[in-house]
Write a protein that holds these residues in place. Structure first.
Motif, PDB file in Angstrom:
ATOM      1  N   GLU A  95       7.654 -17.663  21.990  1.00 27.90           N
ATOM      2  CA  GLU A  95       7.348 -16.554  21.085  1.00 27.90           C
ATOM      3  C   GLU A  95       6.247 -15.685  21.674  1.00 27.90           C
ATOM      4  N   PRO A  96       6.272 -14.385  21.354  1.00 27.50           N
ATOM      5  CA  PRO A  96       5.173 -13.527  21.801  1.00 27.50           C
ATOM      6  C   PRO A  96       3.878 -13.917  21.103  1.00 27.50           C
ATOM      7  N   LYS A  97       2.764 -13.569  21.719  1.00 25.19           N
ATOM      8  CA  LYS A  97       1.471 -13.907  21.142  1.00 25.19           C
ATOM      9  C   LYS A  97       1.241 -13.154  19.835  1.00 25.19           C
ATOM     10  N   PRO A  98       0.428 -13.741  18.946  1.00 27.41           N
ATOM     11  CA  PRO A  98       0.247 -13.139  17.615  1.00 27.41           C
ATOM     12  C   PRO A  98      -0.539 -11.834  17.634  1.00 27.41           C
ATOM     13  N   VAL A  99      -0.350 -11.077  16.569  1.00 26.94           N
ATOM     14  CA  VAL A  99      -1.126  -9.862  16.302  1.00 26.94           C
ATOM     15  C   VAL A  99      -1.932 -10.098  15.037  1.00 26.94           C
ATOM     16  N   LEU A 100      -3.210  -9.776  15.084  1.00 31.25           N
ATOM     17  CA  LEU A 100      -4.092  -9.973  13.941  1.00 31.25           C
ATOM     18  C   LEU A 100      -4.347  -8.636  13.254  1.00 31.25           C
ATOM     19  N   ILE A 101      -4.240  -8.628  11.927  1.00 32.12           N
ATOM     20  CA  ILE A 101      -4.630  -7.463  11.121  1.00 32.12           C
ATOM     21  C   ILE A 101      -5.857  -7.882  10.329  1.00 32.12           C
ATOM     22  N   PHE A 125      11.700  -1.667   7.514  1.00 28.57           N
ATOM     23  CA  PHE A 125      11.275  -2.609   8.545  1.00 28.57           C
ATOM     24  C   PHE A 125      10.356  -3.634   7.887  1.00 28.57           C
ATOM     25  N   PHE A 126      10.812  -4.879   7.844  1.00 32.96           N
ATOM     26  CA  PHE A 126      10.040  -5.931   7.184  1.00 32.96           C
ATOM     27  C   PHE A 126       9.005  -6.504   8.153  1.00 32.96           C
ATOM     28  N   MET A 127       7.847  -6.820   7.608  1.00 23.42           N
ATOM     29  CA  MET A 127       6.757  -7.349   8.433  1.00 23.42           C
ATOM     30  C   MET A 127       6.947  -8.845   8.673  1.00 23.42           C
ATOM     31  N   ASN A 128       6.697  -9.258   9.902  1.00 23.36           N
ATOM     32  CA  ASN A 128       6.835 -10.661  10.285  1.00 23.36           C
ATOM     33  C   ASN A 128       5.501 -11.392  10.054  1.00 23.36           C
ATOM     34  N   ILE A 133      -2.013   4.718  -5.438  1.00 22.80           N
ATOM     35  CA  ILE A 133      -1.946   5.926  -4.610  1.00 22.80           C
ATOM     36  C   ILE A 133      -2.738   5.738  -3.317  1.00 22.80           C
ATOM     37  N   TYR A 134      -3.952   5.219  -3.432  1.00 23.42           N
ATOM     38  CA  TYR A 134      -4.787   5.026  -2.246  1.00 23.42           C
ATOM     39  C   TYR A 134      -4.294   3.847  -1.415  1.00 23.42           C
ATOM     40  N   GLY A 135      -3.871   2.764  -2.085  1.00 18.04           N
ATOM     41  CA  GLY A 135      -3.413   1.572  -1.379  1.00 18.04           C
ATOM     42  C   GLY A 135      -2.148   1.824  -0.569  1.00 18.04           C
ATOM     43  N   GLU A 136      -1.226   2.604  -1.089  1.00 17.55           N
ATOM     44  CA  GLU A 136       0.026   2.892  -0.386  1.00 17.55           C
ATOM     45  C   GLU A 136      -0.236   3.680   0.894  1.00 17.55           C
ATOM     46  N   TYR A 137      -1.074   4.688   0.790  1.00 25.01           N
ATOM     47  CA  TYR A 137      -1.385   5.514   1.968  1.00 25.01           C
ATOM     48  C   TYR A 137      -2.132   4.676   3.010  1.00 25.01           C
ATOM     49  N   TRP A 138      -3.062   3.842   2.542  1.00 24.79           N
ATOM     50  CA  TRP A 138      -3.826   2.960   3.423  1.00 24.79           C
ATOM     51  C   TRP A 138      -2.890   2.017   4.185  1.00 24.79           C
ATOM     52  N   ALA A 139      -1.971   1.368   3.469  1.00 27.94           N
ATOM     53  CA  ALA A 139      -1.050   0.417   4.093  1.00 27.94           C
ATOM     54  C   ALA A 139      -0.120   1.108   5.083  1.00 27.94           C
ATOM     55  N   ASP A 140       0.353   2.307   4.763  1.00 28.08           N
ATOM     56  CA  ASP A 140       1.256   3.026   5.662  1.00 28.08           C
ATOM     57  C   ASP A 140       0.569   3.390   6.974  1.00 28.08           C
ATOM     58  N   GLN A 141      -0.736   3.680   6.918  1.00 29.26           N
ATOM     59  CA  GLN A 141      -1.460   3.985   8.151  1.00 29.26           C
ATOM     60  C   GLN A 141      -1.523   2.769   9.075  1.00 29.26           C
ATOM     61  N   ILE A 142      -1.694   1.590   8.500  1.00 29.58           N
ATOM     62  CA  ILE A 142      -1.733   0.354   9.292  1.00 29.58           C
ATOM     63  C   ILE A 142      -0.364   0.101   9.925  1.00 29.58           C
ATOM     64  N   LYS A 143       0.687   0.223   9.131  1.00 34.22           N
ATOM     65  CA  LYS A 143       2.051  -0.030   9.627  1.00 34.22           C
ATOM     66  C   LYS A 143       2.436   0.981  10.706  1.00 34.22           C
ATOM     67  N   ASN A 171       7.158  -6.252  15.253  1.00 35.10           N
ATOM     68  CA  ASN A 171       8.007  -7.443  15.201  1.00 35.10           C
ATOM     69  C   ASN A 171       7.339  -8.696  15.741  1.00 35.10           C
ATOM     70  N   ARG A 172       6.128  -8.568  16.175  1.00 36.86           N
ATOM     71  CA  ARG A 172       5.380  -9.723  16.677  1.00 36.86           C
ATOM     72  C   ARG A 172       4.919 -10.582  15.493  1.00 36.86           C
ATOM     73  N   PRO A 173       4.582 -11.870  15.718  1.00 32.53           N
ATOM     74  CA  PRO A 173       4.024 -12.694  14.633  1.00 32.53           C
ATOM     75  C   PRO A 173       2.712 -12.076  14.129  1.00 32.53           C
ATOM     76  N   LEU A 174       2.673 -11.727  12.844  1.00 28.47           N
ATOM     77  CA  LEU A 174       1.513 -11.042  12.272  1.00 28.47           C
ATOM     78  C   LEU A 174       0.692 -12.014  11.426  1.00 28.47           C
ATOM     79  N   HIS A 175      -0.623 -11.918  11.569  1.00 32.33           N
ATOM     80  CA  HIS A 175      -1.541 -12.750  10.792  1.00 32.33           C
ATOM     81  C   HIS A 175      -2.577 -11.827  10.162  1.00 32.33           C
ATOM     82  N   ILE A 176      -2.590 -11.787   8.838  1.00 33.19           N
ATOM     83  CA  ILE A 176      -3.529 -10.921   8.110  1.00 33.19           C
ATOM     84  C   ILE A 176      -4.778 -11.716   7.775  1.00 33.19           C
TER      85      ILE A 176
END
Length: 559
Positions: free
Chosen positions: A367-373, A401-404, A254-264, A274-279
């Protein structure tokens, strides 16, 4: 004639492993039941298993002396005042913050609420690992409280130590003591705890606060007082309860889903999805400082020793410098995700399009520059919940929408089994303690990448333990010396890898060739006396290994 098989006597490691298993079975049973009395019949399995296990972090539980280092470790992770409470309720996020002021433990980000003089409520938002962690600490606390009770009475139930009577008067009347009287109090506490004057003084000073100079004396009194009360009266037995909402919600993300949706949502609203994502699972300062501080604080940079700048930023006295870097970063692509999900995991999103990456020898491509999470540390099983939810596609109006995701990097603190504090560990696999689960993977970080850092680097399997506070030398030596050849222990690795493998290899939520990086620096060596977590943290000596790992992760992302 049938040959009789000679059964070997169980080793201490096997006995300890069984004790851990019994503890976890008991805790799950008690959780399902809804309540129990830790020092009563219902808590007997937990107590006996902990006494048999003798975890290194707690010290000698079977002795009659009170274990001061273990007590300090536990109290730093439990809410202030819990030693005064007969009732402890573990709850979900149920709205207490609207009417009660949260109490946040010194070494654990969790919201706790003092409901009345007898009750403490602790919010559980990090899953089962948090429940197990708290129950283990409370079991230790209550065992130690009965040691105090036994020392106060000795062999006679009606003859109380004179020192206890003096302590009681000081605490209940909240007496102000001069320096000489304070020294006398330390001597009396030594008699009550079975410890020397010097041992008591060291711990006493750690708990001293300007408004509460004798806080440690109050803690010892109330621990002993509640143990005496529950020994004398059934109605005074301490009780731990689990609310129905907690029992219904735990394990359902319950908490993880809400947390992840806020990031997305932040990624989507800022056209970063759609940019290259690096977690990166790390702390909240090293990636930020490595990317922004050298430019922001160029006036202070010694090109030959960037780590000196990072050490200054890690000093609490330099909060103004940290704020300066943060303000600079906010103008250069840093988004702070304001998550109110209850996970207690902070998140930064960094758009490197707004950064000059020349210093990182960035390979310019079409390619566009990466995005860091960058996500803060998870806690035990919470790592699976948060990573599993983060890697799922984002749903808007029925569309997915799938994460890259190009790479996932996990760095953090861990216990080392053959080395010293500050050493670095590069895992080749994660073994999940107490199960047959093991997770081999191709680590993009190699020992050779860090060999020239001046820090000792170990490479090998790591064990993901059910709880760091439950490990003893017998178990750890088995992991190290057996064919597992384990180099260290931590609590999240197997959970992260389980989520990553499911998302990439089974569910198809992210690309199959997603790169993974794991690296840990040693916060303690539980096999060395004086080097356990209870002996204190790394301090500024942890700065260099933290940034060595961080910089190598960033280099691999950018090149």
């Amino acid at each position: 004639m049938q040959t009789k098989i000679k059964i070997k006597e169980r080793t201490r490691a096997q006995i300890s492993s069984n004790a851990i298993e019994r503890m976890y079975i008991a805790m799950r049973h008690l959780f399902s039941r809804g309540f129990y009395k830790p020092m009563g019949t219902s808590g007997e399995t937990l107590r006996n298993s902990l006494l048999l296990l003798q975890p290194e972090i707690y010290g000698n539980l079977n002795g009659d002396q009170v274990e001061l280092s273990g007590l300090t470790y536990v109290l730093d992770r439990l809410p202030e005042g819990i030693e005064e409470c007969q009732f402890v309720n573990l709850t979900a996020e149920e709205g207490y913050s609207e009417n009660f002021k949260p109490i946040i433990p010194k070494k654990r980000r969790r919201n706790c609420y003092r409901i009345d003089v007898n009750q403490m409520n602790i919010e559980i938002t990090r899953g089962r690992s948090e429940v197990y962690d708290i129950l283990t600490h409370l079991t230790f606390l209550y065992i130690e409280s009965h040691k105090i009770r036994n020392r106060v009475f000795g062999d006679k139930d009606d003859a109380v130590l004179r020192e206890w009577q003096i302590l009681e008067e000081i605490v209940l009347k909240n007496k102000k003591l001069n320096e000489s009287e304070s020294e006398v109090l330390l001597v009396h506490l030594g008699s009550i705890l079975g410890r020397t004057y010097n041992e008591v003084k060291e711990v006493y000073d750690n708990f001293t606060e300007p408004e509460k100079p004798h806080r440690f004396a109050h803690i010892i009194y109330w621990m002993g007082k509640l143990a005496i009360d529950e020994n004398n009266e059934y109605e005074k037995e301490r009780t731990i309860k689990f609310t129905p909402d907690l029992r219904d919600s735990i394990g359902h993300h319950i908490y993880g889903e809400y947390w992840a949706d806020q990031i997305k949502k932040v990624l989507h609203e800022n056209n970063l999805f759609n940019r290259p994502l690096h977690i990166i699972s790390a702390n909240m300062h090293s990636v930020l400082n490595a990317l922004y501080a050298p430019e922001c604080l160029a006036r202070m940079v010694n090109p030959e020793d960037l780590f000196e700048l990072y050490r200054k930023l890690s000093d609490d006295a330099n909060d103004d410098l940290r704020k300066e870097v943060y303000k600079y970063a906010a103008k250069k692509g840093l988004y702070f995700v304001d998550t109110d999900s209850g996970t207690n995991i902070q998140v930064q999103v960094i758009d490197t399009e707004k950064l000059d990456l020349t210093r990182w020898k960035y390979s310019e491509t079409e390619e566009p520059k990466p995005v860091l999470i960058v996500m803060d540390y998870a806690f035990g099983e919470q790592a699976y919940e948060t990573m599993d939810e983060l890697l799922k596609p984002y749903k808007i109006n029925g569309n997915k929408f799938f994460m890259n995701v190009n790479s996932i990097s996990i760095m953090g603190k861990a216990g080392i089994l053959d080395g010293d504090k500050g050493d670095i560990m590069i895992p080749t696999s994660h073994i999940f303690e107490g199960t047959a689960d093991n997770y081999p993977f191709k680590n993009q970080l190699h020992k050779g990448d860090l060999d020239d850092s001046g820090i000792k680097v170990k490479k090998g399997a790591m064990v993901t333990v059910l709880g760091t506070s439950l490990q003893n030398k017998d178990i750890l030596e088995f992991f190290r010396d057996s064919t597992w050849k384990v180099i260290g222990l931590e609590m999240e690795g197997a959970h992260y890898q389980k989520a990553i493998q499911a998302a990439s290899q089974i569910r198809g939520n992210i690309r199959k060739d997603v790169k993974v990086r794991y690296a840990y620096y040693a916060s303690d060596n539980p096999l060395k006396t004086g080097s356990t977590l209870a002996s204190g943290g790394l301090g500024t000596s942890g700065v260099k290994p933290t940034y060595v790992i961080t910089i190598k992760i960033l280099e691999q992302i950018f090149i």
